[in-house]
Design a protein around this motif. Structure first.
Motif, PDB file in Angstrom:
ATOM      1  N   THR A 146       0.812  -1.211   0.000  1.00 53.09           N
ATOM      2  CA  THR A 146       0.000   0.000   0.000  1.00 53.09           C
ATOM      3  C   THR A 146       0.847   1.262   0.000  1.00 53.09           C
ATOM      4  O   THR A 146       0.515   2.249  -0.664  1.00 53.09           O
ATOM      5  CB  THR A 146      -0.914   0.012   1.247  1.00 53.09           C
ATOM      6  OG1 THR A 146      -1.697  -1.181   1.271  1.00 53.09           O
ATOM      7  CG2 THR A 146      -1.827   1.221   1.243  1.00 53.09           C
ATOM      8  N   ALA A 147       1.951   1.235   0.749  1.00 55.88           N
ATOM      9  CA  ALA A 147       2.785   2.434   0.908  1.00 55.88           C
ATOM     10  C   ALA A 147       4.254   2.052   0.805  1.00 55.88           C
ATOM     11  O   ALA A 147       4.994   2.136   1.790  1.00 55.88           O
ATOM     12  CB  ALA A 147       2.489   3.100   2.245  1.00 55.88           C
ATOM     13  N   PRO A 148       4.708   1.638  -0.364  1.00 55.14           N
ATOM     14  CA  PRO A 148       6.112   1.184  -0.487  1.00 55.14           C
ATOM     15  C   PRO A 148       7.096   2.289  -0.163  1.00 55.14           C
ATOM     16  O   PRO A 148       6.956   3.431  -0.600  1.00 55.14           O
ATOM     17  CB  PRO A 148       6.207   0.761  -1.962  1.00 55.14           C
ATOM     18  CG  PRO A 148       5.093   1.487  -2.654  1.00 55.14           C
ATOM     19  CD  PRO A 148       3.998   1.604  -1.649  1.00 55.14           C
ATOM     20  N   GLY A 149       8.090   1.924   0.660  1.00 52.01           N
ATOM     21  CA  GLY A 149       9.166   2.842   0.967  1.00 52.01           C
ATOM     22  C   GLY A 149       8.839   3.919   1.981  1.00 52.01           C
ATOM     23  O   GLY A 149       9.675   4.790   2.239  1.00 52.01           O
ATOM     24  N   ARG A 150       7.664   3.847   2.607  1.00 45.58           N
ATOM     25  CA  ARG A 150       7.277   4.918   3.535  1.00 45.58           C
ATOM     26  C   ARG A 150       7.190   4.448   4.985  1.00 45.58           C
ATOM     27  O   ARG A 150       6.732   5.189   5.841  1.00 45.58           O
ATOM     28  CB  ARG A 150       5.943   5.542   3.108  1.00 45.58           C
ATOM     29  CG  ARG A 150       6.044   6.316   1.802  1.00 45.58           C
ATOM     30  CD  ARG A 150       4.876   7.279   1.642  1.00 45.58           C
ATOM     31  NE  ARG A 150       3.631   6.618   1.327  1.00 45.58           N
ATOM     32  CZ  ARG A 150       2.443   6.942   1.852  1.00 45.58           C
ATOM     33  NH1 ARG A 150       2.354   7.893   2.769  1.00 45.58           N
ATOM     34  NH2 ARG A 150       1.359   6.295   1.490  1.00 45.58           N
ATOM     35  N   LEU A 151       7.618   3.231   5.265  1.00 51.73           N
ATOM     36  CA  LEU A 151       7.502   2.689   6.619  1.00 51.73           C
ATOM     37  C   LEU A 151       8.855   2.282   7.159  1.00 51.73           C
ATOM     38  O   LEU A 151       9.656   1.641   6.468  1.00 51.73           O
ATOM     39  CB  LEU A 151       6.569   1.469   6.629  1.00 51.73           C
ATOM     40  CG  LEU A 151       6.404   0.772   7.989  1.00 51.73           C
ATOM     41  CD1 LEU A 151       5.634   1.662   8.957  1.00 51.73           C
ATOM     42  CD2 LEU A 151       5.696  -0.569   7.823  1.00 51.73           C
ATOM     43  N   THR A 152       9.119   2.659   8.410  1.00 49.85           N
ATOM     44  CA  THR A 152      10.252   2.149   9.178  1.00 49.85           C
ATOM     45  C   THR A 152       9.686   1.472  10.415  1.00 49.85           C
ATOM     46  O   THR A 152       8.850   2.056  11.117  1.00 49.85           O
ATOM     47  CB  THR A 152      11.205   3.284   9.595  1.00 49.85           C
ATOM     48  OG1 THR A 152      11.768   3.882   8.418  1.00 49.85           O
ATOM     49  CG2 THR A 152      12.329   2.757  10.477  1.00 49.85           C
ATOM     50  N   LEU A 153      10.122   0.262  10.679  1.00 48.77           N
ATOM     51  CA  LEU A 153       9.617  -0.503  11.818  1.00 48.77           C
ATOM     52  C   LEU A 153      10.619  -0.458  12.958  1.00 48.77           C
ATOM     53  O   LEU A 153      11.734  -0.978  12.847  1.00 48.77           O
ATOM     54  CB  LEU A 153       9.356  -1.956  11.427  1.00 48.77           C
ATOM     55  CG  LEU A 153       8.889  -2.878  12.570  1.00 48.77           C
ATOM     56  CD1 LEU A 153       7.493  -2.486  13.039  1.00 48.77           C
ATOM     57  CD2 LEU A 153       8.917  -4.344  12.136  1.00 48.77           C
ATOM     58  N   GLY A 154      10.235   0.168  14.061  1.00 46.91           N
ATOM     59  CA  GLY A 154      11.008   0.087  15.291  1.00 46.91           C
ATOM     60  C   GLY A 154      10.434  -1.012  16.160  1.00 46.91           C
ATOM     61  O   GLY A 154       9.214  -1.151  16.267  1.00 46.91           O
ATOM     62  N   VAL A 155      11.288  -1.818  16.761  1.00 45.38           N
ATOM     63  CA  VAL A 155      10.806  -2.912  17.606  1.00 45.38           C
ATOM     64  C   VAL A 155      11.464  -2.820  18.978  1.00 45.38           C
ATOM     65  O   VAL A 155      12.581  -2.325  19.136  1.00 45.38           O
ATOM     66  CB  VAL A 155      11.086  -4.297  16.979  1.00 45.38           C
ATOM     67  CG1 VAL A 155      10.391  -4.432  15.645  1.00 45.38           C
ATOM     68  CG2 VAL A 155      12.577  -4.539  16.821  1.00 45.38           C
ATOM     69  N   GLY A 156      10.752  -3.310  19.980  1.00 46.00           N
ATOM     70  CA  GLY A 156      11.282  -3.289  21.333  1.00 46.00           C
ATOM     71  C   GLY A 156      10.521  -4.264  22.212  1.00 46.00           C
ATOM     72  O   GLY A 156       9.637  -4.995  21.747  1.00 46.00           O
ATOM     73  N   VAL A 157      10.867  -4.260  23.483  1.00 44.73           N
ATOM     74  CA  VAL A 157      10.189  -5.119  24.443  1.00 44.73           C
ATOM     75  C   VAL A 157       9.368  -4.249  25.380  1.00 44.73           C
ATOM     76  O   VAL A 157       9.698  -3.097  25.633  1.00 44.73           O
ATOM     77  CB  VAL A 157      11.187  -5.967  25.268  1.00 44.73           C
ATOM     78  CG1 VAL A 157      11.923  -6.936  24.377  1.00 44.73           C
ATOM     79  CG2 VAL A 157      12.177  -5.077  26.007  1.00 44.73           C
TER      80      VAL A 157
END
Length: 310
Positions: free
Chosen positions: A94-105
């Motif tokens: 849907t939105a190529p190249g526009r998402l950065t995924l931050g992950v944590g606990v």
């Protein structure tokens, strides 16, 4: 030094149920010159409040065709990696190249972890395993894996996101250094001083080099801040918001969650930018969301001039 990218986070404002208001606010973000919107993630925080980071990101990305979104941070260790990878693949279409995924606990509320069916004592190891699997699945691999927490047999997720979704690691301390060096494309700090940010960034680069791995290139920080023309009012608004959310006195945050005028806050953020924080997200508390957007834009303008002059 890479160009500074400064964005804003307002969980309630950018997910308002009125689509016209939502688009108007996001248009204002873009017109103000801000670079991204950051959305958080909590399943059930302290009193039961929460927001799903993936759904919130989808809401913003589908409401505006230019804005980039950072999920900061997604509690991946409380989800199944196969399902998370499918969501990310679909969102990337849907939105190529526009998402950065931050992950944590999840750490502040252990009941959030246990009520999600996860033993709080093992949440870190579970996140490590989930991270490894999500990355392999998003790279298009067929994965067979029988691990401590997850079992996959000939599992595959297609289409592969193009361009690749950056995965950055949230957190602090030794665990964040190790996890970023081993798994991450970068690091997203929160609740840290500029000195600690600089030290952690350097440790991550050294640890990645020790693993003979390409150095992570993405470094950012989320900063709570009170913003108002009246510095005392800014502090009062920020204290009320953070104490209501975290259930601890604001004094515990005051040195890492600044409050004041845009000029004062920009000055306090300058050491982060000079220490390699290319992505800065402000989580502002102001008199209205419109006032917050405008104040964050002023912080960006002042900070950009200050960093450019050094």
């Amino acid at each position: 030094m890479a160009p500074l990218k400064l964005g804003i986070s307002d969980q309630d404002g950018f997910t308002t149920p009125d689509p016209r208001v939502r688009r108007r606010l996001l248009d204002r973000v873009v017109e103000a010159g801000l670079d991204h919107v950051t959305m958080g993630d909590h399943i059930s925080f302290h009193d039961g409040s929460g927001f799903d980071g993936m759904i919130s990101a989808t809401t913003v990305l589908s409401s505006h065709d230019r804005l980039s979104v950072i999920i900061g941070v997604y509690l991946l260790g409380l989800r199944h990696p196969m399902l998370a990878a499918r969501q990310l693949s679909t969102l990337s279409q849907t939105a190529p190249g526009r998402l950065t995924l931050g992950v944590g606990v999840a750490g502040e509320d252990r009941r959030e972890v246990s009520n999600s069916g996860v033993d709080p004592k093992t949440r870190g190891r579970r996140l490590d395993e989930a991270l490894m699997l999500v990355r392999r699945l998003l790279d298009g691999e067929e994965v067979t894996h029988h691990g401590e927490f997850f079992r996959l047999d000939e599992a595959r997720i297609l289409p592969t996101p193009e361009p690749r979704i950056p995965i950055v690691i949230g957190g602090k301390g030794d665990v964040a250094v190790r996890r970023t060096a081993q798994f991450g494309d970068g690091w997203l700090g929160i609740f840290c001083s500029a000195r600690r940010f600089a030290e952690t960034r350097q440790r991550i680069l050294e640890a990645a080099a020790g693993l003979d791995r390409e150095a992570p290139s993405w470094f950012g920080v989320n900063v709570w801040c009170g913003l108002d023309a009246d510095a005392a009012q800014a502090r009062e608004m920020l204290a009320a918001k953070m104490e209501g959310l975290y259930h601890v006195p604001y004094e515990k945050f005051q040195y890492i969650a600044p409050a004041g005028t845009p000029e004062q806050v920009a000055e306090l953020l300058q050491p982060f930018a000079e220490s390699g924080a290319e992505y800065i997200t402000l989580i502002p508390v102001g008199s209205s969301i419109e006032a917050e957007i405008d104040a964050v834009a002023e912080v960006k303008e002042r900070l950009g001039k200050a960093v450019g002059a050094t």
